[in-house]
Enzyme design. Sequence first.
Site: not given
Length: 271
Positions: A164-166
Site C-alpha cells: 500500500g501507499c504508506f
Amino acid sequence: MPSTDRDSIAAVVLGGSGYVAGELLRLLAAHPRFRLAAVLSDSRAGEPLSQAFAHLAATYPEERFSAAEDIERIVLREPRVAVFCAAPHGAAAQLIDGLLMKSEAAAGIAHVVDISADYRYRSAAAYEAVYRRPHGAPARIASFSCALPEHLCAAPTPHMAHPGCFATATLLAAVPLLALGFIEPELFVAAVTGSSGSGRQPLEATHHPSRHSDLYSYGALAHRHAPEMSACALAATGVEARFAFVPHSGPFVRGIHVTLQARLRQRRDSG
C-alpha cells in the site's frame, strides 16, 4: 505511445477509472515493452479515457473503456498479457481469479500485478484479521508475492502484489537500514498523505474541499498498513521488525511524507 512490435506485451488495466489506474496508464504509456490493450470499467464502458483522465487525452486519443467481456476476449486472444489490477479491496481477488482461470484454461500466459490489498498477505487468515472479511479467492494467494520492485532481483511467484501507499514510502526508507543491520527492529513512523490517496469518490472525511486546510492523525498504532510493513520488511531482510505507525491526513493533494525514527544498533569493534 507504447510499442506495437511483435515483442511487446499486451497490458490490461482493471478497475480503470480511479486515480491508481490513471497513474498506471501514465506509466504504461512511457514503457518500452508494453502496449495498452484495454482498460476495464463496467460503469464507463464505451466512454473515452479522456473523460476520466483529461491529462492523458493526448496520450490515448482514441482509447475507450472496455466492459468485462471485452477484457476476457483480449486475455484469451493475446499470447502474453500483463494484467494490472486497480480494483478496490474486496473486489480485486475474485476479479483476478476469474480472469486467470479463463486464461489458464486456454493455455495462455498472463501475469498479474495487483495494487489492491487482496493478495498482500500470505494467508487468508492474515488478510481476514486485518480486513474483517473473508478472502475472495484463498486458493490463489500462494501464487502471489508482495514486495517492492526495489527489493527483488526476480519475481518469486507468477503474480505480484504491490504494498500500500504508506507501506511503500516507509519500506523504501526502512528496508536498507534493517538489511544492513544499522538500526534496532523497532521503528516509529509518522506519515502524512494527500487527499488523492483516498480515491476519486468524495466522502465527508476525505474529500479535498473538507480537508484542504486541515491536518489530523487517524488510526494511530492500529492502521491496516502496519502489518504489511512488518511482513514485507521480514520478506526483504529476514528481520522481524515492529512498526509503531501513526498516519495523518494532510492539506495537500498528491504524495506522502514519511518521518522514520529508530535507535542505532551498537556495533562491536572489529578490532
